[in-house]
Design a protein around this motif. Structure first.
Motif, mmCIF file in Angstrom:
data_model
loop_
_atom_site.group_PDB
_atom_site.id
_atom_site.type_symbol
_atom_site.label_atom_id
_atom_site.label_comp_id
_atom_site.label_asym_id
_atom_site.label_seq_id
_atom_site.Cartn_x
_atom_site.Cartn_y
_atom_site.Cartn_z
ATOM 1 N N GLY A 1 -15.788 106.025 124.743
ATOM 2 C CA GLY A 1 -16.579 106.453 125.880
ATOM 3 C C GLY A 1 -16.456 107.930 126.195
ATOM 4 O O GLY A 1 -17.107 108.423 127.093
ATOM 5 N N ARG A 2 -15.663 108.656 125.482
ATOM 6 C CA ARG A 2 -15.540 110.090 125.733
ATOM 7 C C ARG A 2 -16.710 110.829 125.090
ATOM 8 O O ARG A 2 -17.207 110.448 124.048
ATOM 9 C CB ARG A 2 -14.239 110.616 125.141
ATOM 10 C CG ARG A 2 -13.002 110.102 125.827
ATOM 11 C CD ARG A 2 -11.760 110.396 125.037
ATOM 12 N NE ARG A 2 -11.643 111.812 124.727
ATOM 13 C CZ ARG A 2 -10.660 112.315 123.993
ATOM 14 N NH1 ARG A 2 -9.742 111.524 123.488
ATOM 15 N NH2 ARG A 2 -10.598 113.598 123.731
ATOM 16 N N PHE A 3 -17.154 111.870 125.743
ATOM 17 C CA PHE A 3 -18.181 112.699 125.125
ATOM 18 C C PHE A 3 -18.016 114.104 125.644
ATOM 19 O O PHE A 3 -17.360 114.358 126.631
ATOM 20 C CB PHE A 3 -19.573 112.159 125.433
ATOM 21 C CG PHE A 3 -19.888 112.100 126.900
ATOM 22 C CD1 PHE A 3 -19.604 110.974 127.632
ATOM 23 C CD2 PHE A 3 -20.467 113.183 127.541
ATOM 24 C CE1 PHE A 3 -19.895 110.912 128.978
ATOM 25 C CE2 PHE A 3 -20.760 113.127 128.888
ATOM 26 C CZ PHE A 3 -20.485 111.980 129.605
ATOM 27 N N SER B 1 -24.060 109.283 121.229
ATOM 28 C CA SER B 1 -22.969 108.607 121.897
ATOM 29 C C SER B 1 -21.655 109.016 121.266
ATOM 30 O O SER B 1 -21.560 109.248 120.075
ATOM 31 C CB SER B 1 -23.132 107.098 121.821
ATOM 32 O OG SER B 1 -23.122 106.679 120.491
ATOM 33 N N SER B 2 -20.665 109.071 122.095
ATOM 34 C CA SER B 2 -19.341 109.411 121.609
ATOM 35 C C SER B 2 -18.766 108.276 120.789
ATOM 36 O O SER B 2 -19.058 107.116 121.011
ATOM 37 C CB SER B 2 -18.431 109.715 122.782
ATOM 38 O OG SER B 2 -17.097 109.703 122.380
#
Lengths: 121, 112
Positions: free
Chosen positions: A104-106, A99-100
């Motif tokens: 929430g960015r990945f 998970s980033s």
């Protein structure tokens, strides 16, 4: 580096029969995905594993579909009993991913296997 | 919510340019682009991140407009090898676990 392996490549069964698909992800990839791609549509995520744990199976029809990744490496997707509408290509993908950490960015790309084309008659 | 791609299909002659758009009704942090040739698996092209710069792959580049919640893929001086279906994928759900929802795809055919 070997890619994502899937077998079989093709499978034809009659409705109400059962079928199983196998996937071996790229070595070292923690995340494994199973997608269903119906002709003319984009891939639809069925289930996602992080190592040997399920992180999302919200779109998996659990009354007939099951999947496991017991040792955190290869995975099996099963359909029992199959319906006509299950005819599709089943794609397995893997990514390094975790998970980033940032809102929430990945950024992890997914590597897809060649898929299994299932025909239910 | 599945992202919306447009156009649904494009036919080009070699050397022509094309733009493929991907729009979302939700705020986007990233957009992934994949290309799938007939009978093959999708292949990763690039990821556009919020606040990131425009990306490029061969003569294919893309932009990400956070305010408009859309990304555009630019295919310049198209080659026969560009033929295929282009999918954009956007993250969905909680937890940021790399879950993508893909658009329906844009079919691109490049002819000599």
């Amino acid at each position: 580096e070997a890619g994502v392996a899937q077998s079989p490549r093709y499978k034809i069964i009659e409705k109400r029969q059962s079928v199983a698909f196998w996937c071996n992800p790229i070595s070292g990839h923690a995340t494994l995905y199973w997608y269903q791609q119906i002709l003319g549509q984009g891939p639809k995520l069925l289930i996602q594993f992080q190592n040997n744990g399920v992180v999302d199976d919200s779109q998996l029809p659990k009354d007939r579909f099951s999947a496991e990744r017991l040792k955190g490496v290869d995975s099996t997707l099963k359909i029992q009993p199959a319906k006509l509408e299950d005819s599709a290509v089943y794609l397995c993908a893997s990514s390094l991913g975790t998970s980033s950490a940032r809102g929430g960015r990945f950024s992890n790309e997914q590597f897809f296997g060649p898929g299994t084309r299932l025909t239910v008659l | 919510q599945q992202p919306v791609q447009s156009p649904q299909a494009v036919i080009l002659r070699e050397g022509e340019d094309a733009v493929i758009n991907c729009s979302s009704s939700k705020a986007l942090y990233s957009v992934h682009w994949y290309r799938q040739k007939h009978g093959e698996a999708p292949v990763f092209l690039m990821i556009l991140l919020k606040g990131g710069e425009q990306k490029g792959h061969e003569k294919i580049s893309a932009s990400f407009n956070e305010k408009k919640q859309q990304s555009s893929l630019y295919l310049t001086a198209s080659q026969l090898s560009y033929s295929g279906t282009y999918f954009c994928g956007t993250p969905w759900g909680a937890g940021g676990y790399n879950k993508l929802i893909f658009g329906a795809g844009t079919r691109l055919a490049v002819h000599p």
